[in-house]
Design a protein around this motif. Structure first.
Motif, PDB file in Angstrom:
ATOM      1  N   ALA A   1       0.864  -1.180   0.000  1.00  0.00           N
ATOM      2  CA  ALA A   1       0.000   0.000   0.000  1.00  0.00           C
ATOM      3  C   ALA A   1       0.899   1.227   0.000  1.00  0.00           C
ATOM      4  CB  ALA A   1      -0.898  -0.005   1.247  1.00  0.00           C
TER       5      ALA A   1
ATOM      6  N   SER B   1      -0.377   5.225   3.972  1.00  0.00           N
ATOM      7  CA  SER B   1      -1.678   4.605   4.209  1.00  0.00           C
ATOM      8  C   SER B   1      -1.747   3.998   5.605  1.00  0.00           C
ATOM      9  CB  SER B   1      -1.932   3.508   3.170  1.00  0.00           C
ATOM     10  OG  SER B   1      -3.046   2.716   3.532  1.00  0.00           O
TER      11      SER B   1
ATOM     12  N   ASP C   1      -6.046   0.785  -3.545  1.00  0.00           N
ATOM     13  CA  ASP C   1      -5.483   0.917  -2.201  1.00  0.00           C
ATOM     14  C   ASP C   1      -4.304  -0.020  -1.995  1.00  0.00           C
ATOM     15  OD1 ASP C   1      -7.519   2.772  -1.381  1.00  0.00           O
ATOM     16  OD2 ASP C   1      -8.873   1.058  -1.155  1.00  0.00           O
ATOM     17  N   VAL C   2      -4.445  -1.246  -2.516  1.00  0.00           N
ATOM     18  CA  VAL C   2      -3.410  -2.266  -2.327  1.00  0.00           C
ATOM     19  C   VAL C   2      -3.284  -3.109  -3.592  1.00  0.00           C
ATOM     20  CG1 VAL C   2      -3.656  -2.463   0.180  1.00  0.00           C
ATOM     21  CG2 VAL C   2      -5.055  -3.893  -1.310  1.00  0.00           C
TER      22      VAL C   2
END
Length: 258
Positions: free
Chosen positions: A91, A95, A157-158
């Motif tokens: 990430a 984050s 996000d990932v």
């Protein structure tokens, strides 16, 4: 597969030129950059020593497979001295996501015939989510660089990055992984292996295989391996690759496609 930057590609070129010299086999190093499909490369009848992901290799019938030469053993701790690799779930560095938060994250994947960029993160997610579907998945991002770019642009996000690709980037292009943070690491799988085309004469295959397996015992070979973050090459455990389709079917039953 691991030509992640001009600097990293140059290190691979040096290694394959060394391999050609030591084995007495004329090898032409060719560029096959994304978005050119890797399946086209794996179908070439003139392959001498080409990296192939274990999952597509495992899906071929025994008489259709290219000839296995050797599999790398990374110097990284996650390899445990074996020809294994995994995927890092990454990430953005800033984050706040923790492993438990990944169930509700937006996931990115590379290509559907990739163990590291598709099956490994799905297997990880299925175990974490217990049958819950992912909030959103985005692909295909093609390769680790695509995952990095998607995280940096906040498109996802990932995403999963082949742990060896991450190692190479950290070694040679640290600024590329500096914006990232490893949140988790997936289960191990057999490392992508170097293969030769079935059409290659046995004496060429044996010369390449023998020099790959003994590269770490050669002073120059060992230095070239170290520059690539590798300890040595090992004989591939074909039975381990043969287990990958069953792992993928289990993921499909639990999670379905992304």
């Amino acid at each position: 597969m691991y030509n992640l930057s001009p600097k990293i590609s140059a290190s691979w070129d040096l290694f394959f030129h060394w391999l050609a010299s030591r084995s007495g086999v004329e090898l032409e190093v060719i560029a096959h950059a994304a978005p050119a499909p890797l399946s086209e490369l794996w179908g070439r009848p003139d392959m001498g020593a080409v990296f192939m992901c274990g999952f597509p290799f495992s899906r071929l019938a025994a008489d259709e497979r290219p000839l296995p030469l050797a599999a790398p053993v990374s110097l990284a701790d996650w390899a445990k001295g074996q020809p294994l690799y995994a995927s890092h779930i990454v990430a953005a560095r800033e984050s706040p996501l923790k492993e438990a938060d990944l169930v509700s994250a937006r996931w990115g994947w590379t290509v559907r015939d990739s163990q590291s960029g598709y099956n490994a993160p799905r297997e990880f997610f299925a175990a974490l989510a217990g049958g819950q579907p992912a909030r959103e998945t985005i692909g295909s991002l093609l390769n680790p660089r695509g995952v990095v770019d998607a995280i940096r642009s906040e498109t996802i996000d990932v995403g999963a990055i082949d742990a060896y690709a991450y190692q190479l980037l950290a070694l040679h292009e640290p600024e590329m992984v500096a914006p990232l943070r490893i949140v988790a690491t997936t289960k191990p799988a057999p490392f992508p292996l170097l293969v030769a085309a079935k059409q290659q004469p046995p004496e060429i295959v044996e010369a390449l295989r023998g020099n790959l397996l003994s590269a770490h015992r050669d002073r120059e070979g060992l230095a070239l391996l170290a520059a690539l973050g590798l300890a040595r090459f090992a004989e591939p455990d074909i039975a381990a690759y043969d287990q990958l389709p069953a792992r993928a079917r289990t993921i499909d039953e639990a999670l379905g496609p992304w």
